[in-house]
Design a protein around this motif. Structure first.
Motif, PDB file in Angstrom:
ATOM      1  N   GLN A   1      26.868  34.154   9.086  1.00 22.67           N
ATOM      2  CA  GLN A   1      25.671  34.701   9.726  1.00 22.67           C
ATOM      3  C   GLN A   1      25.600  36.183   9.399  1.00 22.67           C
ATOM      4  O   GLN A   1      26.607  36.881   9.455  1.00 22.67           O
ATOM      5  N   SER A   2      24.437  36.659   9.020  1.00 26.53           N
ATOM      6  CA  SER A   2      24.334  38.073   8.687  1.00 26.53           C
ATOM      7  C   SER A   2      24.516  38.913   9.950  1.00 26.53           C
ATOM      8  O   SER A   2      24.196  38.483  11.063  1.00 26.53           O
ATOM      9  N   SER A   3      25.023  40.104   9.760  1.00 25.67           N
ATOM     10  CA  SER A   3      25.270  40.997  10.900  1.00 25.67           C
ATOM     11  C   SER A   3      23.988  41.662  11.372  1.00 25.67           C
ATOM     12  O   SER A   3      23.976  42.306  12.429  1.00 25.67           O
ATOM     13  N   THR A   4      22.892  41.473  10.630  1.00 30.76           N
ATOM     14  CA  THR A   4      21.641  42.149  10.980  1.00 30.76           C
ATOM     15  C   THR A   4      20.513  41.195  11.355  1.00 30.76           C
ATOM     16  O   THR A   4      19.381  41.630  11.533  1.00 30.76           O
ATOM     17  N   THR A   5      20.802  39.909  11.466  1.00 30.57           N
ATOM     18  CA  THR A   5      19.737  38.960  11.784  1.00 30.57           C
ATOM     19  C   THR A   5      19.060  39.302  13.113  1.00 30.57           C
ATOM     20  O   THR A   5      19.728  39.695  14.078  1.00 30.57           O
ATOM     21  N   GLU A   6      17.765  39.130  13.137  1.00 35.43           N
ATOM     22  CA  GLU A   6      16.992  39.369  14.367  1.00 35.43           C
ATOM     23  C   GLU A   6      17.001  38.138  15.264  1.00 35.43           C
ATOM     24  O   GLU A   6      16.485  38.184  16.383  1.00 35.43           O
ATOM     25  N   HIS A   7      17.571  37.051  14.758  1.00 39.76           N
ATOM     26  CA  HIS A   7      17.583  35.793  15.518  1.00 39.76           C
ATOM     27  C   HIS A   7      18.994  35.204  15.542  1.00 39.76           C
ATOM     28  O   HIS A   7      19.234  34.123  14.998  1.00 39.76           O
ATOM     29  N   PRO A   8      19.958  35.889  16.143  1.00 34.57           N
ATOM     30  CA  PRO A   8      21.351  35.428  16.120  1.00 34.57           C
ATOM     31  C   PRO A   8      21.564  34.073  16.787  1.00 34.57           C
ATOM     32  O   PRO A   8      22.362  33.268  16.312  1.00 34.57           O
ATOM     33  N   LYS A   9      20.847  33.800  17.883  1.00 35.24           N
ATOM     34  CA  LYS A   9      21.034  32.518  18.586  1.00 35.24           C
ATOM     35  C   LYS A   9      20.568  31.354  17.717  1.00 35.24           C
ATOM     36  O   LYS A   9      21.246  30.325  17.606  1.00 35.24           O
ATOM     37  N   GLU A  10      19.418  31.522  17.087  1.00 33.31           N
ATOM     38  CA  GLU A  10      18.876  30.458  16.244  1.00 33.31           C
ATOM     39  C   GLU A  10      19.715  30.280  14.980  1.00 33.31           C
ATOM     40  O   GLU A  10      19.937  29.151  14.526  1.00 33.31           O
ATOM     41  N   ALA A  11      20.180  31.378  14.429  1.00 32.37           N
ATOM     42  CA  ALA A  11      21.022  31.301  13.232  1.00 32.37           C
ATOM     43  C   ALA A  11      22.316  30.563  13.539  1.00 32.37           C
ATOM     44  O   ALA A  11      22.752  29.692  12.769  1.00 32.37           O
ATOM     45  N   LYS A  12      22.918  30.901  14.659  1.00 35.30           N
ATOM     46  CA  LYS A  12      24.172  30.247  15.065  1.00 35.30           C
ATOM     47  C   LYS A  12      23.930  28.766  15.342  1.00 35.30           C
ATOM     48  O   LYS A  12      24.761  27.921  15.002  1.00 35.30           O
ATOM     49  N   LYS A  13      22.788  28.457  15.930  1.00 36.31           N
ATOM     50  CA  LYS A  13      22.471  27.067  16.241  1.00 36.31           C
ATOM     51  C   LYS A  13      22.366  26.237  14.962  1.00 36.31           C
ATOM     52  O   LYS A  13      22.821  25.086  14.910  1.00 36.31           O
ATOM     53  N   PHE A  14      21.793  26.832  13.913  1.00 36.59           N
ATOM     54  CA  PHE A  14      21.669  26.114  12.644  1.00 36.59           C
ATOM     55  C   PHE A  14      23.040  25.908  12.007  1.00 36.59           C
ATOM     56  O   PHE A  14      23.335  24.828  11.483  1.00 36.59           O
ATOM     57  N   ILE A  15      23.893  26.903  12.082  1.00 39.15           N
ATOM     58  CA  ILE A  15      25.251  26.771  11.537  1.00 39.15           C
ATOM     59  C   ILE A  15      26.007  25.682  12.280  1.00 39.15           C
ATOM     60  O   ILE A  15      26.687  24.848  11.669  1.00 39.15           O
ATOM     61  N   GLU A  16      25.888  25.666  13.602  1.00 40.88           N
ATOM     62  CA  GLU A  16      26.560  24.637  14.404  1.00 40.88           C
ATOM     63  C   GLU A  16      26.035  23.244  14.057  1.00 40.88           C
ATOM     64  O   GLU A  16      26.792  22.267  14.035  1.00 40.88           O
ATOM     65  N   PHE A  17      24.740  23.149  13.772  1.00 40.64           N
ATOM     66  CA  PHE A  17      24.133  21.884  13.369  1.00 40.64           C
ATOM     67  C   PHE A  17      24.754  21.397  12.060  1.00 40.64           C
ATOM     68  O   PHE A  17      25.141  20.229  11.930  1.00 40.64           O
ATOM     69  N   LEU A  18      24.879  22.295  11.088  1.00 41.89           N
ATOM     70  CA  LEU A  18      25.465  21.915   9.796  1.00 41.89           C
ATOM     71  C   LEU A  18      26.931  21.520   9.940  1.00 41.89           C
ATOM     72  O   LEU A  18      27.431  20.691   9.183  1.00 41.89           O
ATOM     73  N   LEU A  19      27.619  22.104  10.914  1.00 43.12           N
ATOM     74  CA  LEU A  19      29.043  21.844  11.113  1.00 43.12           C
ATOM     75  C   LEU A  19      29.325  20.542  11.862  1.00 43.12           C
ATOM     76  O   LEU A  19      30.481  20.126  11.952  1.00 43.12           O
ATOM     77  N   SER A  20      28.300  19.906  12.391  1.00 42.69           N
ATOM     78  CA  SER A  20      28.525  18.649  13.116  1.00 42.69           C
ATOM     79  C   SER A  20      29.093  17.610  12.157  1.00 42.69           C
ATOM     80  O   SER A  20      28.815  17.628  10.949  1.00 42.69           O
ATOM     81  N   ASP A  21      29.898  16.703  12.675  1.00 45.18           N
ATOM     82  CA  ASP A  21      30.544  15.692  11.837  1.00 45.18           C
ATOM     83  C   ASP A  21      29.523  14.898  11.015  1.00 45.18           C
ATOM     84  O   ASP A  21      29.704  14.676   9.813  1.00 45.18           O
ATOM     85  N   GLU A  22      28.452  14.487  11.670  1.00 45.42           N
ATOM     86  CA  GLU A  22      27.445  13.658  11.009  1.00 45.42           C
ATOM     87  C   GLU A  22      26.812  14.374   9.822  1.00 45.42           C
ATOM     88  O   GLU A  22      26.691  13.816   8.727  1.00 45.42           O
TER      89      GLU A  22
END
Length: 408
Positions: free
Chosen positions: A305-326
């Protein structure tokens, strides 16, 4: 580098940056009121996979749009955008020297205490620390690839060749293929980077422990640690085909798929492309039978995640989505990669030959991950394949390495 060449390169980068800026503006927000997240990922072959996953994420999160970008020469574009502080929200890149440079520039969020790391195999986390020479971690290891000898099972059966377990058996197998009037190895050195898969394995299994740490301290040189690797690569070239430097990566995938060679010295990422060209090919893999026969496997893809993103919650949510087992299994299946996450096993039958190595931990990181971009290892290898002068090749590597070291 000549000034004229430098200016051309700068112009190309500038164009890429302008394109990147456009994506950034698009990703920052829109008239539909949705949050737009730009995901810049460096693997061209994975853009389709990530686009599918992005659509799936958007269905589950209708207030977020994911813009997947994959510009040509994406790492160079990313570095330029880092310098301009025009960063994508989420970044997918390799765990190599570029990761080290970008993380040290403060462009990536520190995830050292992120609970997601608890599910990642420790070896891959350690690799990121070793590469960056930092105790902190700035990305979640996602997928690992491996370099292996890809072989045509049908040709091996026809010629009565068993999978070799020693270097002598490996060369004997190549001799047997050659004697039968077939091509043992297909090479594609028109694309300089395609010399890296074989060389990485040869170097990793012969350079000795802590080679790059010793190199940093001035306690060794490429002329010593990589001499055997360079010589063995030249030995393999004797079992190639005409116009090895006139064929590109895609040419090799298609040629091997059509049965033009018995073996292909590439990474496992080539297998999906090979099967696209010939779905009926019987293909297998085995570790290079050299030294300890460790499989070269590093962090092929990490999510940051970039250190300057204006949308940290949404960015993290997308990363967590990609990290799901499925979703990770979907990526691994489509891209023929291994998981950096614990408990997720690559089930592709054509990769059976590498499973034992992964299970017993007989893996080692990609040596080229530790070589600065300025040294241009791929270009030096391309020259080696043309001139076949190992001594000059090693001398050049040492000279270029020292130039980079002197600039630090």
């Amino acid at each position: 580098m000549k000034k004229s060449i430098s200016l051309v390169a700068t112009g190309m980068i500038a164009l890429s940056v302008l394109a990147g800026c456009g994506n950034k503006e698009e990703a920052s927000g829109g008239s539909n009121g949705k949050v737009k997240i730009e995901f810049l990922e460096y693997k061209s072959e994975a853009k389709g996979t990530f686009s599918e996953l992005a659509k799936k994420f958007e269905k589950e999160n209708p207030n977020i749009d994911i813009v997947v970008t994959n510009p040509p020469d994406s790492v160079t574009v990313l570095k330029t955008r880092v310098a301009k502080r025009d960063l994508p929200d989420v970044i997918g890149m390799g765990g190599d020297v570029s990761y080290a440079e970008i993380s040290k520039a403060g462009a990536l969020k520190d995830v050292s205490k992120d609970s997601a790391l608890n599910d990642i195999q420790p070896a891959y986390i350690d690799m990121l620390k070793d590469i960056s020479k930092q105790d902190k971690v700035y990305g979640i290891p996602y997928a690992a690839n491996a370099n292996a000898v890809i072989y045509n099972k049908t040709i091996f059966k026809e010629l009565g060749i068993e999978v070799p377990t020693t270097w002598e058996e490996f060369i004997a197998a190549a001799e047997k293929v050659k004697a039968a009037g077939k091509i043992p190895f297909y090479f594609t050195f028109k694309d300089a980077w395609t010399a890296l898969p074989a060389y990485n394995v040869l170097a990793a299994n012969t350079q000795g422990d802590d080679f790059f740490k010793k190199l940093d301290k001035g306690d060794t040189k490429f002329a010593e640690g990589h001499k055997e690797a360079a010589e063995k690569l030249l030995t393999l070239l004797k079992y190639g085909h005409k116009d090895q430097n006139g064929k590109a990566y895609n040419d090799g995938n298609v040629a091997f798929a059509k049965g033009e060679s018995a073996m292909y010295l590439q990474g496992i990422w080539a297998i999906p492309e090979i099967k696209k060209a010939n779905p009926n090919i019987e293909v297998g893999v085995f570790p290079y039978p050299i030294g300890d026969s460790k499989v070269v496997s590093g962090v092929d893809l990490l999510l940051a995640q970039s250190s300057t993103t204006e949308h940290p919650k949404e960015a993290k949510k997308f990363i967590e989505f990609l990290l799901s087992d499925e979703n990770m299994k979907e990526y691994l299946t489509q891209q023929n990669a291994f998981s950096a996450k614990k408990g997720i096993v690559q089930e592709a039958p054509e990769l059976e030959g590498l499973k034992a190595s992964f299970e017993k931990g007989a893996v080692v990181d990609f040596p080229d991950h530790y070589v600065p971009t300025a040294v241009a290892l791929d270009k030096q290898l391309q020259v080696l394949t043309q001139k076949k002068d190992a001594k000059q090749y090693l001398k050049t590597l040492d000279t270029e390495w020292e130039k980079v070291a002197n600039r630090k």
